[in-house]
Design a protein around this motif. Structure first.
Motif, PDB file in Angstrom:
ATOM      1  N   ASN A  23       0.846  -1.188   0.000  1.00 47.18           N
ATOM      2  CA  ASN A  23       0.000   0.000   0.000  1.00 47.18           C
ATOM      3  C   ASN A  23       0.881   1.237   0.000  1.00 47.18           C
ATOM      4  OD1 ASN A  23      -2.711  -0.467  -0.193  1.00 47.18           O
ATOM      5  ND2 ASN A  23      -2.935  -0.990   1.972  1.00 47.18           N
ATOM      6  N   ALA A  24       1.128   1.810  -1.168  1.00 47.75           N
ATOM      7  CA  ALA A  24       1.981   2.994  -1.208  1.00 47.75           C
ATOM      8  C   ALA A  24       1.212   4.201  -0.685  1.00 47.75           C
ATOM      9  CB  ALA A  24       2.475   3.237  -2.622  1.00 47.75           C
ATOM     10  N   VAL A  25      -0.060   4.290  -1.077  1.00 45.41           N
ATOM     11  CA  VAL A  25      -0.911   5.373  -0.596  1.00 45.41           C
ATOM     12  C   VAL A  25      -2.256   4.784  -0.210  1.00 45.41           C
ATOM     13  CG1 VAL A  25      -2.227   7.410  -1.286  1.00 45.41           C
ATOM     14  CG2 VAL A  25       0.180   7.227  -1.909  1.00 45.41           C
ATOM     15  N   ASP A  26      -2.738   5.159   0.978  1.00 46.61           N
ATOM     16  CA  ASP A  26      -4.044   4.701   1.431  1.00 46.61           C
ATOM     17  C   ASP A  26      -4.634   5.808   2.298  1.00 46.61           C
ATOM     18  OD1 ASP A  26      -6.237   3.393   2.275  1.00 46.61           O
ATOM     19  OD2 ASP A  26      -5.176   1.750   3.299  1.00 46.61           O
ATOM     20  N   VAL A  27      -5.134   6.834   1.630  1.00 46.58           N
ATOM     21  CA  VAL A  27      -5.589   8.028   2.341  1.00 46.58           C
ATOM     22  C   VAL A  27      -7.107   7.992   2.467  1.00 46.58           C
ATOM     23  CG1 VAL A  27      -5.794  10.523   2.203  1.00 46.58           C
ATOM     24  CG2 VAL A  27      -3.608   9.448   1.706  1.00 46.58           C
ATOM     25  N   GLU A  28      -7.571   7.914   3.706  1.00 48.67           N
ATOM     26  CA  GLU A  28      -9.013   7.838   3.983  1.00 48.67           C
ATOM     27  C   GLU A  28      -9.694   9.142   3.564  1.00 48.67           C
ATOM     28  OE1 GLU A  28     -11.732   5.582   4.338  1.00 48.67           O
ATOM     29  OE2 GLU A  28      -9.882   4.735   5.173  1.00 48.67           O
ATOM     30  N   HIS A  29      -9.217  10.226   4.158  1.00 52.37           N
ATOM     31  CA  HIS A  29      -9.812  11.527   3.856  1.00 52.37           C
ATOM     32  C   HIS A  29      -8.811  12.617   4.236  1.00 52.37           C
ATOM     33  CE1 HIS A  29     -13.266  14.220   3.155  1.00 52.37           C
ATOM     34  NE2 HIS A  29     -12.626  15.003   4.005  1.00 52.37           N
ATOM     35  N   PRO A  87       8.248   9.671   6.927  1.00 54.87           N
ATOM     36  CA  PRO A  87       9.524   9.027   6.640  1.00 54.87           C
ATOM     37  C   PRO A  87       9.670   8.656   5.162  1.00 54.87           C
ATOM     38  CG  PRO A  87       8.078   7.550   7.837  1.00 54.87           C
ATOM     39  CD  PRO A  87       7.407   8.874   7.816  1.00 54.87           C
ATOM     40  N   ASN A  88      10.876   8.294   4.771  1.00 55.49           N
ATOM     41  CA  ASN A  88      11.109   7.853   3.390  1.00 55.49           C
ATOM     42  C   ASN A  88      10.178   6.696   3.051  1.00 55.49           C
ATOM     43  OD1 ASN A  88      14.406   8.575   4.054  1.00 55.49           O
ATOM     44  ND2 ASN A  88      13.325   9.482   2.337  1.00 55.49           N
ATOM     45  N   GLY A  89       9.634   6.758   1.848  1.00 55.58           N
ATOM     46  CA  GLY A  89       8.753   5.674   1.422  1.00 55.58           C
ATOM     47  C   GLY A  89       7.371   5.743   2.021  1.00 55.58           C
ATOM     48  N   ALA A  90       7.029   6.887   2.652  1.00 54.40           N
ATOM     49  CA  ALA A  90       5.715   7.021   3.275  1.00 54.40           C
ATOM     50  C   ALA A  90       4.615   7.114   2.224  1.00 54.40           C
ATOM     51  CB  ALA A  90       5.689   8.251   4.176  1.00 54.40           C
ATOM     52  N   GLY A  91       4.980   7.483   1.017  1.00 53.78           N
ATOM     53  CA  GLY A  91       3.984   7.602  -0.049  1.00 53.78           C
ATOM     54  C   GLY A  91       3.669   9.043  -0.417  1.00 53.78           C
ATOM     55  N   LYS A  92       4.505   9.974   0.006  1.00 52.10           N
ATOM     56  CA  LYS A  92       4.231  11.386  -0.253  1.00 52.10           C
ATOM     57  C   LYS A  92       4.303  11.694  -1.745  1.00 52.10           C
ATOM     58  CE  LYS A  92       7.771  12.517   2.336  1.00 52.10           C
ATOM     59  NZ  LYS A  92       8.290  11.196   2.741  1.00 52.10           N
ATOM     60  N   THR A  93       5.396  11.267  -2.374  1.00 52.03           N
ATOM     61  CA  THR A  93       5.552  11.538  -3.796  1.00 52.03           C
ATOM     62  C   THR A  93       4.465  10.833  -4.592  1.00 52.03           C
ATOM     63  OG1 THR A  93       7.917  11.831  -3.540  1.00 52.03           O
ATOM     64  CG2 THR A  93       7.132  11.324  -5.747  1.00 52.03           C
TER      65      THR A  93
END
Ligand SMILES: Nc1ncnc2c1ncn2[C@@H]1O[C@H](COP(=O)(O)OP(=O)(O)OP(=O)(O)O)[C@@H](O)[C@H]1O
Ligand SMILES: [Mg+2]
Lengths: 324, 477, 320
Positions: free
Chosen positions: C40-46, C60-66
């Motif tokens: 799960n690179a990105v899993d943003v609820e809201h 942190p690095n690899g958090a999925g920001k980019t």
């Protein structure tokens, strides 16, 4: 010894091949040099345009104007066909698809079952009908020495070079305009250009179409004074064009044109020298072995150019659009 | 550009299973060899009766025939490869078939064949130039299967005593197909067989392309020339020096590897050191391809080169007639592919290769000697391509442009399978092999357009799955 | 100095928990998910981004920001999810259209167009140049006037970013930090509503950092909204009005900078990430964690520290 080959080689400056390749190479420079599209199937565009012209003229009897429209439409359709699946993808996919598509075209036109239209492996003769009918030049011999031309040949040369010059001016204007800025931006980094709100895929498509149409018209300039042969549009034609474009400088407008002149003159000179040496028993080669040598020269020249002078023989080092 | 071979244990296990199954199937097929035809393995100048994959239409097949099948006859003088016109050739076959044709100015003639089966081709010695004799079998047997166009019956004429080879002149075995219109199975099964065989041959070359791409990012447009090189080595060793076939194949493998090594050492490694980008490298490979191709042409001439092999039926499985090499080539391919799979999965260097393909700088950081891996990949790629070329030489005549003509098939296979994935290259190759043979059955598309089918499918796949069947997507940003 | 740079307005509605609604959101994302082969690179609820504020996205690095940036700006396709700018949906909108809607991003790895001049780079950022259409481009008269306007605007921006002397050089000749500046300036050419900066400070020398900070603060003054990714906690504390923390693809905390820095979930996110990361990224993270730890420990006086830092910032000295 017969040194006639020297003036003959310089006669290449006005040969149909030089003129046609100059136009097709200009088209390839639009693709490769300005947009960064790795089109390895320019020969396919040339074949499509050439066949559209020859079939409509010779087989359907269309007048010159409409045959030219058919040429442009053919090249545009071919560009759309290739561009839609590949322009969204990584650069090297385009190279594979275009080289494959160009070969598909060549095999298809050679299919016996449609040879009543395409002339099969023999190609098509006689696309010059309307063009020569429009020739205003009096029917006498022009030129001097070994370089003499009849009125039709001269007419083809004049019109051919005029078309090349018009195309060069057109491309020059495009490349100095904001349109050209987007195109060059895409060559540098298409994601960056995309992030600035430009429809990158559509620009690449426009570039593919423009260069492809130039390729198709280049063939028209070749086949009017000569004839259309399917095997003249194999992969080696594209590779010749790359050599030409890299010779003159891929990111310039004049480069491909001067490149085409140098390419054909040098090739003709080397052929002439070789024949001279063979005929005078200075080189132990059979006449069959002489044929491949020009291709070997081109192949090696292409490698050397890319490695040592990616900016072309006139360009400045920093203008090489890929790091050498 | 990190589309790469990732550690996909499941997929690779599948790879091994598939290969093992194919191996078992072939072994089974081998055990049911038709003993009647197994004995005659004499050499006859001939080539594939069932498949012609040279894009330039085979001699004699250019003239469209109305019949579903045809035999292409070509008579030449061995010494200078000049064509022999006005030679009389008689073809006899099942159901009292008998026709006599005369070779044209190009030394060729085409005999339309309505019914499948084994035909006897006899060159009338009184009609060939004086002082020359027929090299190889005369009369010779030619197997015509459903929809074979231009099945080759090529004669070379030499001087001296007739036939250096002690050919017993095999008597025609009773034709298996009774000479009626071919059934579905008779049309399709032979094509599936030849398609798979050809797919395996392409696979050998494709794996090299895929691995080189995976480890260096280079799309090697000169890979076809490695194949041609192997084919020519095989031809020189077995066809010119008359050494045994196994030696020819082995030489192609070894010299192919050496050629790959030298290419990397002399060209690609220095260019990598100079930091030349991938696109210029691709263009360099194009230049290299052009130069090598015509150097081959310069040395070997523009003609088709035939390595002696036996064209009679060796193994018959229902409607499928396989010649000796149709059986042996795929076995060699499968064994080699299994070895490659094993090497990739189990050996240190194989694991290192996968690591480099996955992430070059990470691999370098973990102490893997990336340059060494790349060197080995080039050697292996060259050796596999050479092997492929040599085996193709037993399948159809080789020429200076053999490799160039299959390069696009290789790319199609690699694209289909997903760049950088060795397993994908194999799957892609088999699909491409099947496609080019099946697409032309029943005149679905004209046989000279069979390449078109393969390339068109590649383009369509790109539309829907740009990363190929097994490939991975790139990352952005 | 702190007052000059920070708003004290309330941005959110209710408790500042992950996914809290904003008083005036410009960007609203819901259920945005992206997996890479099971991860799960990105899993943003809201999540909602407040208008006319500077929001920092940290993690942190690899958090999925980019990856989240890529998804929002149309450079990547999510497995699921919706998001909208000013109430108009942006899901499945191609990247170039997202940019035209007024949401312009920069890249973590700079994408200067090397063989165009700095000025041409800038001009390319401008919108509504009719000469970018094929037929119009053929007649110089049709685009000359707009081109002059664009050039004037570009020169003005370049002057602000201290790049005006480089206008005619190839972008390739710029230093890494100057490229960051150029990319930011170029993004501003189209006068966007929302600017998304992916690590604008990474690899930029401290002196330049200070001027970049100033530029970002100016953007807000001009009415723009800024969303930026940053690893440098000093900088986040200095200029951000709101901080969103991502870890393993999820939003784990949100709030005002000083509060978030003290949040246990945030510290866990950073420290917890250490256990299974490789050595290469660990050193970088340790520093960040140290910063966090500092703020955490000295929570009581963090405001003071921040003001001090802000002062340093404005005086263009090294923040440390
Ligand atoms: N194209 C891709 N293929 C596979 N995995 C990817 C891809 N892009 C990102 N990832 C993974 O997704 C996760 C999030 O990556 P991302 O680049 O978004 O992190 P980040 O928060 O920007 O990190 P950093 O602070 O280091 O820039 C990482 O685990 C990364 O390995
Ligand atoms: Mg990032």
């Amino acid at each position: 010894m017969d040194f006639n080959f020297i003036p003959l080689a310089f006669g290449e400056i006005v040969s149909p091949l030089t003129i046609g390749y100059a136009l097709a190479a200009l088209g390839l420079a639009v693709h490769f040099g300005f947009t960064g599209l790795l089109n390895f199937g320019q020969a396919g565009f040339m074949a499509v345009g050439g066949y559209a012209f020859a079939i409509t003229t010779v087989k359907f009897g269309w007048p010159l104007g409409w045959a030219l429209v058919a040429t442009v439409v053919g090249a545009v359709l071919f560009a759309l066909l290739l561009g839609i699946p590949t322009l969204r993808l990584r650069a090297d996919y385009l190279s594979i698809v275009t080289i494959a598509a160009a070969e598909i075209v060549r095999y298809t036109v050679k299919t016996p079952s449609i040879s009543q239209y395409t002339g099969g492996s023999d190609g098509i003769n006689g696309a010059s009908r309307d063009f020569y009918a429009m020739n205003p030049l009096p029917d006498i011999q022009y030129g001097f020495g070994v370089l003499t031309y009849n009125n039709n040949q001269l007419w083809s040369i004049l019109v051919g070079w005029t078309v090349v010059i018009i195309a060069a001016v057109l491309v020059w204007q495009l490349m100095r305009s904001p349109w050209g800025r987007v195109i060059k931006g895409i060559r540098e980094d298409e994601d960056a250009v995309r992030s600035l709100g430009k429809n990158v895929t559509w620009y690449k498509m426009q570039s593919l179409i423009l260069g492809g149409v130039l390729g198709g018209l280049g063939t028209v300039l070749i086949i009017i004074p000569t004839s259309l042969q399917p095997d003249n549009y194999g992969t080696q034609t594209t590779f010749f064009l790359y050599t030409i474009v890299l010779l003159g400088g891929a990111t310039t407008v004049l480069g491909p044109i001067i490149g085409s002149i140098i390419f054909w003159v040098v090739l003709q000179l080397s052929d002439g020298i070789l024949t001279l040496l063979v005929n005078n028993h200075l080189l132990p080669l059979s006449s069959v072995q002489q044929g491949p040598i020009r291709f070997i020269i081109v192949g090696i020249a292409l490698m050397l150019l890319v490695i040592f002078r990616p900016q072309g023989i006139f360009g400045k080092k920093r203008e090489a659009h890929f790091s050498g | 550009m990190v589309t790469a071979l990732r550690s996909r244990p499941r997929v690779i296990r599948l790879f091994v299973v598939v290969l093992a199954l194919m191996f078992a199937a072939t072994a089974f097929a081998f055990s049911t060899v038709d003993s009647a035809s197994a004995q005659s393995l004499s050499s006859a100048k001939s080539s594939a009766p069932t498949v012609d994959t040279t894009p330039t239409p085979a001699p004699g097949s250019t003239a469209p025939t109305t019949a579903a099948q045809s035999i292409g006859i070509w008579i030449r003088i061995a010494a200078d490869k000049s064509n022999v016109p006005n030679a009389k050739v008689t073809v006899t076959g099942p159901s009292g078939f008998s026709t006599t044709v005369v070779s044209g100015a190009d030394g060729r003639a085409t005999v339309p064949i309505e019914k499948t089966g084994t035909y006897k081709v006899l060159l009338d010695k009184s009609t060939i130039p004086a002082g020359l004799s027929v090299l190889g079998d005369n009369p010779r047997d030619v197997q015509v299967d459903a929809e074979n166009q231009g099945v080759p019956a090529y004669y070379l004429l030499g001087d001296g005593a007739a036939g250096a080879t002690p050919a017993p002149g095999k008597t025609s075995s009773p034709s298996t197909s009774s000479g009626n219109t071919p059934t579905f199975a008779e049309v399709v099964f032979p094509r599936i067989a030849t398609g798979l065989i050809y797919g395996l041959l392409i696979a050998l070359a494709s794996i090299g392309v895929s691995l080189i791409y995976g480890t260096t990012g280079l799309n090697n447009f000169a890979h076809g020339e490695l194949v041609t090189f192997g084919g020519l080595v095989g031809y020189v060793v077995s066809g010119v020096m008359h050494m045994p076939s196994w030696l020819g194949i082995l030489s192609a493998l070894v010299f192919g590897g050496i050629f790959g090594y030298l290419q990397d050492l002399g060209l690609w490694k220095p260019l990598r050191k100079r930091g030349i980008g991938l696109i210029p490298l691709m263009i360099v490979s194009i230049g290299l391809s052009l130069a090598l191709r015509y150097i081959f042409n310069f040395i070997f001439g523009p003609d088709l080169l035939v390595t002696p092999s036996d064209s009679s039926s060796f193994l018959t499985l229902g409607p499928v007639h396989l010649r000796f090499w149709d059986v042996v080539s795929p076995i060699i391919c499968i064994v080699v592919l299994l070895l490659v799979a094993f090497a990739m999965l189990r050996t240190r260097i194989g694991k290192a290769t996968r690591a480099v393909a996955d992430n070059r700088s990470l691999a370098a950081a973990t102490g893997i000697n990336v340059e060494r891996v790349i060197r080995i990949v080039w050697v292996a790629g060259g050796a596999l391509a050479g092997l492929s070329g040599a085996l193709i030489g037993y399948y159809q005549p080789v020429s200076w442009e053999t490799g160039a003509s299959i390069l696009l098939l290789i790319f199609a296979a690699v694209t289909l399978g997903g760049f950088g994935s060795a397993f994908g290259a194999l799957v892609g190759s088999l699909i491409i092999g099947l496609l080019i043979d099946l697409s032309t059955s029943y005149g679905f598309i004209p046989s000279n357009l069979k390449l078109v089918a393969a390339l068109a499918v590649m383009i369509v796949i790109l539309l829907f799955r740009p990363q190929g069947i097994l490939g991975r997507k790139d990352r952005i940003g | 100095m702190a007052d000059a740079t920070k708003d004290v307005t309330v941005l959110q509605v209710g408790e500042p928990l992950p996914g809290v609604p904003k008083v005036d959101p410009i960007l609203v994302a819901h259920g945005v998910r992206r997996t890479f082969g099971g991860v799960n690179a990105v899993d943003v609820e809201h999540v909602e981004i407040p208008r006319n504020a500077i929001t920092a996205l940290i993690g942190p690095n690899g958090a999925g920001k980019t990856t989240f940036f890529n998804l929002l700006t149309g450079f990547d396709k999510p497995d699921s999810g919706t998001w909208s700018l000013d109430g108009k949906s942006l899901a499945n909108v191609p990247a170039y259209k997202v940019a035209r809607r007024g949401m312009v991003r920069t890249f973590q790895l700079t994408k200067a167009l090397s063989l165009l001049s700095v000025l041409e780079n800038m001009r390319l950022g401008a919108g509504s140049q009719g000469g970018e259409r094929f037929l119009t481009s053929l007649v110089t008269r049709l685009w000359r006037k707009r081109e002059d306007e664009i050039t004037a605007q570009a020169m003005e921006l370049l002057a602000r970013f201290k790049l005006d002397t480089k206008a005619d050089d190839y972008a390739a000749s710029l230093s890494g930090g100057q490229r960051k500046l150029l990319e930011m300036a170029r993004a501003l050419m189209s006068k966007p509503e929302l600017v998304m900066l992916d690590e604008p400070m990474a690899g930029v020398n401290p002196a330049l950092t200070q001027s970049l900070l100033g530029h970002i603060l100016n953007l807000k003054k001009e009415g723009m909204t800024v969303l930026f990714v940053e690893h440098d906690m000093h900088m986040v504390q200095t200029i951000a009005d709101w901080v969103i923390v991502m870890a393993e693809g999820k939003i784990v905390a949100e709030g005002y900078p000083d509060v978030v820095m003290r949040d246990q979930a945030v510290i866990d996110a950073y420290l917890g990430a250490h256990h299974d990361t490789d050595l290469g990224s660990l050193t970088g993270q340790l520093e960040v964690a140290k910063d966090l730890g500092d703020s955490f420990l000295v929570g009581e006086i963090s405001d003071e520290i921040r003001d001090e830092k802000a002062d340093h910032t404005m005086e263009a000295t090294d923040g440390k």
